[in-house]
Scaffold this active site. Structure first.
Site, PDB file in Angstrom:
ATOM      1  N   LYS A 189       4.621  -1.927   2.778  1.00 32.39           N
ATOM      2  CA  LYS A 189       5.898  -1.929   3.486  1.00 32.39           C
ATOM      3  C   LYS A 189       6.130  -0.543   4.086  1.00 32.39           C
ATOM      4  O   LYS A 189       5.384   0.401   3.838  1.00 32.39           O
ATOM      5  CB  LYS A 189       7.063  -2.247   2.531  1.00 32.39           C
ATOM      6  CG  LYS A 189       6.911  -3.507   1.698  1.00 32.39           C
ATOM      7  CD  LYS A 189       7.037  -4.781   2.506  1.00 32.39           C
ATOM      8  CE  LYS A 189       6.886  -6.005   1.613  1.00 32.39           C
ATOM      9  NZ  LYS A 189       6.902  -7.276   2.389  1.00 32.39           N
ATOM     10  N   SER A 220      -0.489 -11.356   4.922  1.00 28.79           N
ATOM     11  CA  SER A 220       0.779 -11.997   5.289  1.00 28.79           C
ATOM     12  C   SER A 220       1.439 -11.237   6.433  1.00 28.79           C
ATOM     13  O   SER A 220       1.009 -10.139   6.801  1.00 28.79           O
ATOM     14  CB  SER A 220       1.730 -12.048   4.084  1.00 28.79           C
ATOM     15  OG  SER A 220       2.174 -10.742   3.745  1.00 28.79           O
ATOM     16  N   SER A 276       4.566  -9.866   6.832  1.00 28.81           N
ATOM     17  CA  SER A 276       5.808  -9.120   6.599  1.00 28.81           C
ATOM     18  C   SER A 276       5.883  -7.806   7.370  1.00 28.81           C
ATOM     19  O   SER A 276       6.963  -7.242   7.517  1.00 28.81           O
ATOM     20  CB  SER A 276       5.981  -8.833   5.106  1.00 28.81           C
ATOM     21  OG  SER A 276       5.044  -7.873   4.653  1.00 28.81           O
ATOM     22  N   SER A 307      10.294 -10.869   5.128  1.00 28.84           N
ATOM     23  CA  SER A 307       9.750  -9.838   4.246  1.00 28.84           C
ATOM     24  C   SER A 307      10.510  -9.809   2.928  1.00 28.84           C
ATOM     25  O   SER A 307      11.729  -9.654   2.907  1.00 28.84           O
ATOM     26  CB  SER A 307       9.839  -8.456   4.922  1.00 28.84           C
ATOM     27  OG  SER A 307       9.447  -7.434   4.017  1.00 28.84           O
TER      28      SER A 307
END
Length: 249
Positions: free
Chosen positions: A100, A37, A39, A195
């Site tokens: 992250k 993805s 993010s 995100s």
């Protein structure tokens, strides 16, 4: 006369040994991950494959396949550095992998106001870098690109990295002030308006240090998704050659 051993039994032993070695390397050294993805765009792109160092923060049950409940806490544990890009287990199910950037350490006060990140009451500097076109993660769109400078913990060098902002008035662009509790960290995606991260307390929230899997180190392969698996002739054109063996910062 000695009887020759081998055949299927030796083949099985070879496979078992190879499997044990692979599991050992995956547990204590490096594990490969892929990015599904957007993010973490622009730092990580959809289709990136990267190595994560398992030893960076020590070892927890999440360092092992299937996260067996053999022990609690971390062995040889250490906190991430502020600015690290880290893989962790989603706190709500302890099984889904998230990746992250760590922006808050235990005791830090974190807030976002008007799209700007505030750390312990101080605005984190950001520098405009122009426009950026996001591709490969839903509809193609153009957003603003910035270089953000996080202060390092313990008086080290500041950590500079790039972020994206579609606007400064999105869902998570104005938050309350969060105080990171002991034994936890605060994580945010670099693609700030796309995100799901610690800003959403009902989903991710504060990440327990025990849930950290490792630190993202290097991209070893990357494809842009333009070639199907059966389009062998198109594979070389789908590879992002300039990203291979690049470090994650």
């Amino acid at each position: 006369m000695t009887k020759k051993t081998g055949g299927w039994l030796e083949s099985i032993k070879t496979v078992v040994y190879a499997g044990l070695i692979a599991v050992g390397i995956r547990t204590v050294a490096f594990e490969p991950f892929n990015i599904p993805s957007g993010s973490m765009i622009p730092t990580l792109l959809v289709g990136d494959y990267l190595f994560v160092s398992k030893y960076a923060y020590g070892y927890s049950r999440h360092s092992m396949p299937f996260s067996p409940e053999l022990f609690q806490g971390r062995i040889f544990g250490s906190l991430p550095a502020r600015g690290d890009v880290a893989v962790f287990k989603y706190p709500r199910d302890n099984s889904t992998d998230y990746i992250k950037r760590i922006v808050g350490l235990p005791g830090d006060r974190i807030q976002v106001r008007g799209g700007r990140l505030f750390l312990n009451g101080q605005e984190v500097p950001r520098e405009g870098l122009g426009l950026y076109t996001v591709e490969g993660d839903g509809p193609r769109m153009t957003v603003r690109r910035y270089r953000e400078t996080l202060p390092a913990a313990g008086g080290g060098a500041p950590v500079r990295h790039e972020i994206l902002e579609a606007s400064d008035d999105g869902q998570y662009d104005n938050t309350t002030e969060y105080v990171v509790p002991a034994g936890h960290v605060f994580a945010m995606g670099d693609n700030r308006d796309n995100s799901l991260d610690s800003r959403e307390m009902n989903a991710v929230g504060f990440v327990p240090v025990e849930n950290l899997v490792g630190r993202a180190e290097m991209i070893f392969f990357s494809v842009d998704g333009t070639a199907a698996w059966w389009e062998v002739w198109a594979w070389p054109f789908a590879v992002r050659w300039d990203r291979i063996f690049s470090g994650v910062r």
